[in-house]
Design a protein around this motif. Structure first.
Motif, PDB file in Angstrom:
ATOM      1  N   ASN A  80     -94.120 103.566  35.562  1.00 25.83           N
ATOM      2  CA  ASN A  80     -94.069 103.675  34.111  1.00 25.83           C
ATOM      3  C   ASN A  80     -93.861 105.117  33.651  1.00 25.83           C
ATOM      4  OD1 ASN A  80     -94.675 101.027  32.461  1.00 25.83           O
ATOM      5  ND2 ASN A  80     -95.837 100.884  34.371  1.00 25.83           N
ATOM      6  N   VAL A  81     -94.348 106.078  34.435  1.00 22.21           N
ATOM      7  CA  VAL A  81     -94.041 107.478  34.136  1.00 22.21           C
ATOM      8  C   VAL A  81     -92.541 107.721  34.257  1.00 22.21           C
ATOM      9  CG1 VAL A  81     -94.303 109.857  34.938  1.00 22.21           C
ATOM     10  CG2 VAL A  81     -96.310 108.375  34.758  1.00 22.21           C
ATOM     11  N   VAL A  82     -91.934 107.160  35.307  1.00 22.71           N
ATOM     12  CA  VAL A  82     -90.481 107.294  35.483  1.00 22.71           C
ATOM     13  C   VAL A  82     -89.747 106.621  34.329  1.00 22.71           C
ATOM     14  CG1 VAL A  82     -88.530 106.647  36.953  1.00 22.71           C
ATOM     15  CG2 VAL A  82     -90.631 107.507  37.983  1.00 22.71           C
ATOM     16  N   MET A  83     -90.233 105.435  33.930  1.00 22.37           N
ATOM     17  CA  MET A  83     -89.618 104.743  32.809  1.00 22.37           C
ATOM     18  C   MET A  83     -89.715 105.569  31.527  1.00 22.37           C
ATOM     19  SD  MET A  83     -90.558 100.960  31.292  1.00 22.37           S
ATOM     20  CE  MET A  83     -90.601 100.295  32.950  1.00 22.37           C
ATOM     21  N   MET A  84     -90.875 106.149  31.290  1.00 24.23           N
ATOM     22  CA  MET A  84     -91.054 107.002  30.121  1.00 24.23           C
ATOM     23  C   MET A  84     -90.117 108.205  30.181  1.00 24.23           C
ATOM     24  SD  MET A  84     -94.494 109.051  28.916  1.00 24.23           S
ATOM     25  CE  MET A  84     -94.433 110.050  30.414  1.00 24.23           C
ATOM     26  N   THR A  85     -90.001 108.815  31.358  1.00 24.85           N
ATOM     27  CA  THR A  85     -89.107 109.961  31.525  1.00 24.85           C
ATOM     28  C   THR A  85     -87.669 109.577  31.230  1.00 24.85           C
ATOM     29  OG1 THR A  85     -90.578 110.875  33.222  1.00 24.85           O
ATOM     30  CG2 THR A  85     -88.329 111.736  33.141  1.00 24.85           C
ATOM     31  N   ALA A  86     -87.265 108.412  31.721  1.00 26.70           N
ATOM     32  CA  ALA A  86     -85.909 107.933  31.453  1.00 26.70           C
ATOM     33  C   ALA A  86     -85.681 107.755  29.961  1.00 26.70           C
ATOM     34  CB  ALA A  86     -85.665 106.612  32.192  1.00 26.70           C
ATOM     35  N   GLY A  87     -86.694 107.228  29.258  1.00 24.42           N
ATOM     36  CA  GLY A  87     -86.573 107.078  27.813  1.00 24.42           C
ATOM     37  C   GLY A  87     -86.409 108.407  27.106  1.00 24.42           C
ATOM     38  N   PHE A  88     -87.186 109.413  27.526  1.00 23.74           N
ATOM     39  CA  PHE A  88     -87.056 110.736  26.921  1.00 23.74           C
ATOM     40  C   PHE A  88     -85.697 111.355  27.228  1.00 23.74           C
ATOM     41  CE2 PHE A  88     -91.847 111.086  26.618  1.00 23.74           C
ATOM     42  CZ  PHE A  88     -91.854 111.243  25.239  1.00 23.74           C
ATOM     43  N   VAL A  89     -85.174 111.113  28.433  1.00 13.01           N
ATOM     44  CA  VAL A  89     -83.836 111.608  28.773  1.00 13.01           C
ATOM     45  C   VAL A  89     -82.797 111.005  27.824  1.00 13.01           C
ATOM     46  CG1 VAL A  89     -82.002 111.543  30.520  1.00 13.01           C
ATOM     47  CG2 VAL A  89     -84.343 112.101  31.190  1.00 13.01           C
ATOM     48  N   LEU A  90     -82.915 109.699  27.582  1.00 17.21           N
ATOM     49  CA  LEU A  90     -81.995 109.026  26.664  1.00 17.21           C
ATOM     50  C   LEU A  90     -82.108 109.604  25.250  1.00 17.21           C
ATOM     51  CD1 LEU A  90     -82.468 105.313  27.794  1.00 17.21           C
ATOM     52  CD2 LEU A  90     -80.472 106.751  28.201  1.00 17.21           C
ATOM     53  N   VAL A  91     -83.329 109.793  24.794  1.00 15.51           N
ATOM     54  CA  VAL A  91     -83.540 110.343  23.450  1.00 15.51           C
ATOM     55  C   VAL A  91     -82.930 111.735  23.350  1.00 15.51           C
ATOM     56  CG1 VAL A  91     -85.260 111.130  21.777  1.00 15.51           C
ATOM     57  CG2 VAL A  91     -85.615 108.984  23.020  1.00 15.51           C
ATOM     58  N   GLY A  92     -83.230 112.576  24.329  1.00  6.96           N
ATOM     59  CA  GLY A  92     -82.713 113.938  24.305  1.00  6.96           C
ATOM     60  C   GLY A  92     -81.198 113.995  24.341  1.00  6.96           C
ATOM     61  N   TYR A  93     -80.614 113.168  25.176  1.00 10.94           N
ATOM     62  CA  TYR A  93     -79.154 113.147  25.267  1.00 10.94           C
ATOM     63  C   TYR A  93     -78.531 112.734  23.940  1.00 10.94           C
ATOM     64  CZ  TYR A  93     -74.447 111.828  26.624  1.00 10.94           C
ATOM     65  OH  TYR A  93     -73.080 111.704  26.679  1.00 10.94           O
ATOM     66  N   GLN A  94     -79.071 111.671  23.330  1.00 12.19           N
ATOM     67  CA  GLN A  94     -78.487 111.157  22.093  1.00 12.19           C
ATOM     68  C   GLN A  94     -78.686 112.132  20.945  1.00 12.19           C
ATOM     69  OE1 GLN A  94     -76.526 108.705  22.141  1.00 12.19           O
ATOM     70  NE2 GLN A  94     -77.024 107.913  24.169  1.00 12.19           N
ATOM     71  N   LEU A  95     -79.850 112.759  20.853  1.00  6.12           N
ATOM     72  CA  LEU A  95     -80.074 113.733  19.775  1.00  6.12           C
ATOM     73  C   LEU A  95     -79.206 114.964  19.964  1.00  6.12           C
ATOM     74  CD1 LEU A  95     -83.956 113.533  19.254  1.00  6.12           C
ATOM     75  CD2 LEU A  95     -82.133 112.458  17.895  1.00  6.12           C
ATOM     76  N   THR A  96     -78.979 115.354  21.209  1.00  3.44           N
ATOM     77  CA  THR A  96     -78.060 116.471  21.447  1.00  3.44           C
ATOM     78  C   THR A  96     -76.648 116.103  21.015  1.00  3.44           C
ATOM     79  OG1 THR A  96     -79.387 117.215  23.345  1.00  3.44           O
ATOM     80  CG2 THR A  96     -77.101 117.982  23.226  1.00  3.44           C
ATOM     81  N   GLY A  97     -76.240 114.885  21.334  1.00  5.65           N
ATOM     82  CA  GLY A  97     -74.927 114.424  20.906  1.00  5.65           C
ATOM     83  C   GLY A  97     -74.800 114.390  19.395  1.00  5.65           C
TER      84      GLY A  97
END
Length: 243
Positions: free
Chosen positions: A222-239
């Protein structure tokens, strides 16, 4: 159902750190390079949809199924939802709530031509993954002393996932000729894809749950899942910031 408090000696902590490193490496390899493809419309599919008109049920059902089984953000959230669900009755209820949410906003969003910035809606979808991972870890109870309504959250995030779908369908620029039946076919395809993906997830989870390592590594997963979610958020907000 949530994870119990973490415990164990030095060996247990070392085991968790090793498992976290391995799982994070796999997650990064799969998610980060693919982040540019979140909800992406393949050029071949997009060109095909733009060229055809009239009722094309099979084509749209195929596209709907393809979108779901390759939509890793949807699948991450779905995996989080069923992570601690064992009874088929409960799984069916939560998956139905998710399907009701994303079907409603997908169909209405396209029919009413209501689009949301794709970066922002995908960032919200990334947050849904973060939320579910934190919920599985019991973080809300420990941090804030309350438990969010998991059924309501699944439905609400399903609505946002549906807007993610509708936003990309609008980008298809599909012909208004046969729009309603084609949309329904697309939605049927999405549900078929979701069921196929769910079956694969349940089979994998079933084998994992039978091993001694499930409870040892559930927190790490679940930590990995949470990290993946933050990666997605960061990528999209950067875009969104640079677009």
């Amino acid at each position: 159902m949530h994870l119990p408090p973490r415990g164990g000696g030095p060996n247990a902590h070392a085991s968790r750190r090793l498992a976290l490193a391995r799982l994070f490496g796999v997650s990064a390899a799969l998610i980060v390079p693919a982040s540019a493809l979140a909800h992406a419309v393949a050029e071949g599919d997009k060109g095909y949809i733009q060229e055809i008109s009239g009722v094309n049920l099979i084509s749209f059902a195929y596209l709907g199924a393809k979108h779901m089984v390759t939509g890793y953000d949807h699948l991450l959230f779905l995996a989080g939802v069923i992570f601690f669900l064992y009874r088929m009755k409960d799984i069916g209820l939560y998956v139905s709530l998710f399907a009701l949410g994303h079907s409603t906003t997908m169909l209405l969003g396209v029919y009413l031509n209501v689009g949301i910035n794709s970066y922002l809606i995908d960032a919200i979808i990334g947050l849904s993954v973060v939320y579910k991972a934190l919920d599985n870890m019991g973080a809300f109870q420990r941090w804030f002393g309350f438990q969010p309504n998991t059924k309501a959250a699944t439905l609400i995030f399903g609505l946002f996932h549906g807007f993610g779908l509708s936003t990309k369908i609008i980008e298809y620029d599909i012909s208004p000729d046969g729009l309603v039946p084609n949309l329904l076919a697309f939605n049927v395809g999405v549900e078929i894809g979701q069921l196929l993906a769910l079956a694969a997830i349940l089979i994998a989870m079933g084998f994992w749950r039978r091993t001694d390592g499930f409870w040892r590594h559930a927190y790490t997963a679940n930590v990995v899942m949470m990290t993946a979610g933050f990666v997605l958020v960061g990528y999209q907000l950067t875009g969104f910031a640079v677009s």
